[in-house]
Scaffold this active site. Structure first.
Site, PDB file in Angstrom:
ATOM      1  N   GLY A 218       0.840  -1.187   0.000  1.00  0.00           N
ATOM      2  CA  GLY A 218       0.000   0.000   0.000  1.00  0.00           C
ATOM      3  C   GLY A 218       0.879   1.242   0.000  1.00  0.00           C
ATOM      4  N   GLY A 221       4.178   5.419   5.218  1.00  0.00           N
ATOM      5  CA  GLY A 221       5.519   5.306   5.754  1.00  0.00           C
ATOM      6  C   GLY A 221       6.007   3.884   5.881  1.00  0.00           C
ATOM      7  CG  MET A 222       5.151  -0.415   8.170  1.00  0.00           C
ATOM      8  SD  MET A 222       5.414  -1.774   7.021  1.00  0.00           S
ATOM      9  CE  MET A 222       3.727  -2.004   6.443  1.00  0.00           C
ATOM     10  CD  GLU A 243      -5.797  -1.482  -3.647  1.00  0.00           C
ATOM     11  OE1 GLU A 243      -6.609  -2.423  -3.537  1.00  0.00           O
ATOM     12  OE2 GLU A 243      -5.903  -0.423  -3.022  1.00  0.00           O
ATOM     13  N   GLY A 341      -8.934  -2.071  -1.233  1.00  0.00           N
ATOM     14  CA  GLY A 341      -8.726  -3.477  -1.568  1.00  0.00           C
ATOM     15  C   GLY A 341      -8.152  -4.297  -0.434  1.00  0.00           C
TER      16      GLY A 341
END
Length: 442
Positions: A218, A221-222, A243, A341
């Site tokens: 996605g 930051g992580m 996605e 998603g």
């Protein structure tokens, strides 16, 4: 009619094109970095003529002029399928409304459930065969075009032409009006700088990734930290099926970590449905045969993604309760983003052979008054939306560790989640778990 003759016939000004919009219409307008700015400005200039026009899109990266200049909401309503920071502020003011989705289903919504009178979107320049490329946003555009009675495209010379996939183009025969936009650039979504907590969470996930894994990331930051850490690792032959295409994937490719040669589907190619990032990402996408653009009912459908071995799905969350329910889209009743998603990939990754699904969140957050709260809670905040059910969640990760909830009873879940909560909140969570009768004395 020859293609260029048809092109010239349909080529009009933005003001002329948007005359097709009528009061009461539903207009598919923008998603992510695909933003038809000339059409937006022209729609705004018509506001005194129009009433009750519903505009639809999501993940908006630039202000919407027709909303900004209609503070009473007399002319336009913005309906978002996934709210970014800008839309969140609009929603708090009552200027925008959320459409709950499971992202893999959106093309079907377009074909079966949603009214679409006009499609007004941005595209790349037409090719020699009469096709306009959707570029950074494939998503559900082809499905919306199927149902619309008027299709308007704004041509952006800077929109990358991408390889498919399928449903990544629209032919001129399906287009009613063409607006030439020249070099418009694309909205930039800078990668958030990872914090030390992000890096710790990413490190827990990195230890679960193997050579040949297929990655879904996605934004934030992580995931950005994880992308950089993968690029700096010694992992090899990774694949990409996601996605959203983000800058982190470019880092992984440039470091030689991604080949896609172990993928069961789209071997050697990076499948995506929409993209948003910096110019580095957009340049990478231009005419790149390693990129495969698909509608979201392909990239996100769990029946499809689960066919890819070792699919690794990494998503974030706002809070999680001791039952294992995940909220990733609201703060209490206040919408923050959307389900997107996430559930698609939670299901797809778990059902992939050797696949793993990770829900990642910092253990705490600090409110506006400076008070620190735990993101792991005995019970969800009142009004919070459940994005992932307790039965669906696999790994949960904080900076204090990771736990796999699959197969755990209620007391095991409570014990596991409290073990990765911030130490300052663990005793209080144990006390609350006892009250809920989900704490087992040992």
């Amino acid at each position: 009619m020859k293609i260029m003759d048809e092109y010239r016939k349909k080529c009009v000004s933005a003001d002329e094109a948007v005359k097709a919009i009528k009061s009461g219409d539903w207009v598919e307008f923008a998603w992510g970095a695909s933003f038809p700015g000339l059409l937006g400005e022209a729609i705004d200039r018509r506001k005194e003529e129009l009433h009750d026009v519903n505009m639809r899109g999501g993940v908006i990266l630039k202000p919407l002029p027709f909303i900004e200049n209609d503070p009473a909401g007399e002319h336009f309503t913005w309906n978002s399928m996934h709210m970014g920071g800008y839309e969140r502020k609009l929603a708090q003011k009552g200027f925008a409304y959320y459409i709950p989705i499971k992202y893999s289903e959106v093309p079907r919504y377009m074909r079966e459930n949603c009214r679409t009178d006009v499609v007004a979107i941005q595209v790349a320049p037409m090719d020699a065969y009469g096709y306009f490329n959707f570029g950074v946003t494939i998503s559900h555009y082809a499905a919306a075009i199927e149902k619309a009675h008027t299709v308007i495209v704004e041509v952006n010379e800077d929109m990358p032409k991408v390889h498919g996939g399928y449903e990544h183009t629209v032919h001129i025969s399906k287009v009613d009006y063409i607006v030439e936009g020249g070099h418009r650039g694309l909205p930039v979504l800078p990668s958030a700088a990872p914090s030390e907590i992000d890096k710790k969470i990413a490190d827990h996930v990195l230890s679960e990734i193997r050579d040949g894994s297929c990655i879904q990331l996605g934004i934030g930051g992580m995931p950005n930290a994880l992308g950089k850490m993968i690029a700096e690792s010694d992992l090899k032959d990774l694949g990409v099926h996601t996605e959203m295409l983000v800058d982190g994937f470019v880092d992984m490719v440039e470091a030689g970590r991604v080949t896609g040669m172990c993928k069961n589907l789209d071997r050697g190619r990076m499948a995506y449905s929409f993209a948003a990032g910096t110019q580095k990402l957009y340049d990478f996408m231009q005419d790149n045969p390693a990129v495969a653009a698909y509608p979201v009912d392909y990239t996100n459908h769990p029946f499809i993604s689960s066919k890819i071995d070792q699919l690794i799905s990494i998503n974030s969350a706002v809070e999680i309760d001791l039952a294992g329910q995940v909220c990733s889209e609201s703060a209490g009743p206040n919408i923050i983003s959307g389900s997107g998603g996430q559930l698609d990939f939670v299901e797809g990754a778990y059902n992939s052979k050797g696949g793993k699904s990770f829900i990642c969140l910092p253990s705490t957050f600090t409110d506006k008054a400076g008070k620190v709260h735990s993101r792991i809670k005995a019970m969800m905040t009142l009004g919070s939306v459940i994005t992932d059910t307790r039965a669906g969640v696999q790994f949960v990760v904080t900076e204090y560790g990771k736990v796999n909830l699959k197969g755990m009873s209620s007391w095991q879940r409570a014990e596991a989640l409290i073990s990765i909560a911030h130490p300052d909140f663990q005793e209080a969570l144990i006390a609350e778990a006892k009250e809920l009768k989900i704490w087992r004395r040992k």
